[in-house]
Design a protein around this motif. Structure first.
Motif, short mmCIF file in Angstrom:
data_model
loop_
_atom_site.label_atom_id
_atom_site.label_comp_id
_atom_site.label_asym_id
_atom_site.label_seq_id
_atom_site.Cartn_x
_atom_site.Cartn_y
_atom_site.Cartn_z
N ARG A 270 6.48 -8.69 8.46
CA ARG A 270 6.54 -7.99 7.19
C ARG A 270 5.23 -8.19 6.48
N PRO A 271 4.62 -7.13 5.96
CA PRO A 271 3.37 -7.32 5.25
C PRO A 271 3.61 -8.09 3.96
N SER A 272 2.59 -8.77 3.50
CA SER A 272 2.73 -9.54 2.27
C SER A 272 2.89 -8.59 1.09
N ASP A 273 3.33 -9.15 -0.04
CA ASP A 273 3.51 -8.33 -1.24
C ASP A 273 2.19 -7.71 -1.68
N ALA A 274 1.10 -8.46 -1.56
CA ALA A 274 -0.21 -7.94 -1.96
C ALA A 274 -0.61 -6.76 -1.06
N GLU A 275 -0.34 -6.87 0.26
CA GLU A 275 -0.65 -5.77 1.17
C GLU A 275 0.20 -4.55 0.85
N GLN A 276 1.48 -4.77 0.55
CA GLN A 276 2.36 -3.66 0.21
C GLN A 276 1.88 -2.98 -1.07
N ARG A 277 1.47 -3.76 -2.06
CA ARG A 277 0.99 -3.22 -3.32
C ARG A 277 -0.28 -2.39 -3.09
N ARG A 278 -1.22 -2.95 -2.28
CA ARG A 278 -2.46 -2.22 -2.00
C ARG A 278 -2.16 -0.91 -1.26
N ALA A 279 -1.23 -0.95 -0.31
CA ALA A 279 -0.88 0.26 0.44
C ALA A 279 -0.24 1.31 -0.48
N ALA A 280 0.62 0.86 -1.40
CA ALA A 280 1.25 1.80 -2.34
C ALA A 280 0.20 2.41 -3.27
N GLU A 281 -0.73 1.59 -3.76
CA GLU A 281 -1.78 2.10 -4.64
C GLU A 281 -2.68 3.09 -3.90
N ALA A 282 -2.98 2.78 -2.63
CA ALA A 282 -3.81 3.69 -1.84
C ALA A 282 -3.09 5.01 -1.59
N ALA A 283 -1.78 4.95 -1.35
CA ALA A 283 -1.02 6.18 -1.11
C ALA A 283 -0.98 7.04 -2.38
N VAL A 284 -0.81 6.39 -3.53
CA VAL A 284 -0.78 7.14 -4.79
C VAL A 284 -2.14 7.75 -5.07
N ALA A 285 -3.21 6.98 -4.81
CA ALA A 285 -4.57 7.49 -5.05
C ALA A 285 -4.90 8.62 -4.10
N ALA A 286 -4.41 8.56 -2.86
CA ALA A 286 -4.72 9.58 -1.88
C ALA A 286 -3.91 10.85 -2.09
N ALA A 287 -2.77 10.72 -2.73
CA ALA A 287 -1.92 11.90 -2.94
C ALA A 287 -2.62 12.85 -3.90
N ALA A 288 -2.53 14.12 -3.57
CA ALA A 288 -3.15 15.13 -4.44
C ALA A 288 -2.38 15.19 -5.75
N PRO A 289 -3.09 15.34 -6.86
CA PRO A 289 -2.38 15.43 -8.13
C PRO A 289 -1.51 16.70 -8.15
N VAL A 290 -0.34 16.56 -8.70
CA VAL A 290 0.59 17.67 -8.76
C VAL A 290 0.28 18.47 -10.03
N VAL A 291 -0.12 19.70 -9.81
CA VAL A 291 -0.43 20.57 -10.93
C VAL A 291 0.70 21.59 -11.02
N PRO A 292 1.40 21.61 -12.15
CA PRO A 292 2.49 22.57 -12.25
C PRO A 292 1.95 23.99 -12.22
#
Length: 170
Positions: free
Chosen positions: A67-89
């Motif tokens: 299991r990845p550490s909490d810090a690794e999980q947090r970094r992966a989640a932040e990277a996924a959010v940053a990589a996701a294209a902003p949703v423009v209505p």
């Protein structure tokens, strides 16, 4: 003809890569030992152990999930959010403009009252027309009213009123 050869630094890098790949492929699989309860894990970490896995951090006891550490999980989640294209209505679709009555193409030529009926003279191009108030000029236009200042025409397909100004004859 000169034969192609690799430079000394490139040869060294390839040799090092081959050696590290061989070492990585020779790593043993996880041990088939049961996982210890958490209380025993802390105790075994305090003492020096002579088990074969103590010098090999890549080895895990069987049944223990990685299991990845909490810090690794947090970094992966932040990277996924940053990589996701902003949703423009999406902007709501612009409705087509409401249809309007076309220009009737008629001009006022005169008016006459005869036998209790009112008639207007309208020019359509080079053709003058005599139309009774309340009757049709053509299949799309009807004369509604006639006053001293304007003629009121109704465009029947849209039930829309258009005015023709009454001008003094010269």
């Amino acid at each position: 003809m000169k034969a192609l050869s690799l430079s000394k630094p490139l040869q060294a890098a390839l040799l090092l890569t081959a050696a590290l790949t061989a070492i990585a492929l020779l790593k043993p699989d996880a041990l088939d030992t049961p996982a210890a309860p958490p209380s025993q894990v802390h105790a075994s970490q305090d003492r020096t152990s002579t088990s074969p896995g103590s010098g090999a951090p890549w080895m895990r006891p069987a049944g223990e999930e990685w299991r990845p550490s909490d810090a690794e999980q947090r970094r992966a989640a932040e990277a996924a959010v940053a990589a996701a294209a902003p949703v423009v209505p999406l902007a709501p679709p612009i409705p087509p403009p409401k249809p309007t009555a076309p220009d009737p193409g008629l001009t006022y030529l005169g008016r006459i009252d005869q036998d209790g009926r009112s008639y207007v003279f309208l020019g359509k191009g080079a053709d003058p027309q005599v139309v009774e108030i309340g009757s049709l000029v053509d299949p799309q236009w009807r004369v509604e009213k006639a006053s001293a200042t304007q003629i009121e025409l109704r465009y029947l397909p849209l039930n829309e009123i258009r005015m023709i100004p009454v001008t003094a004859a010269q």
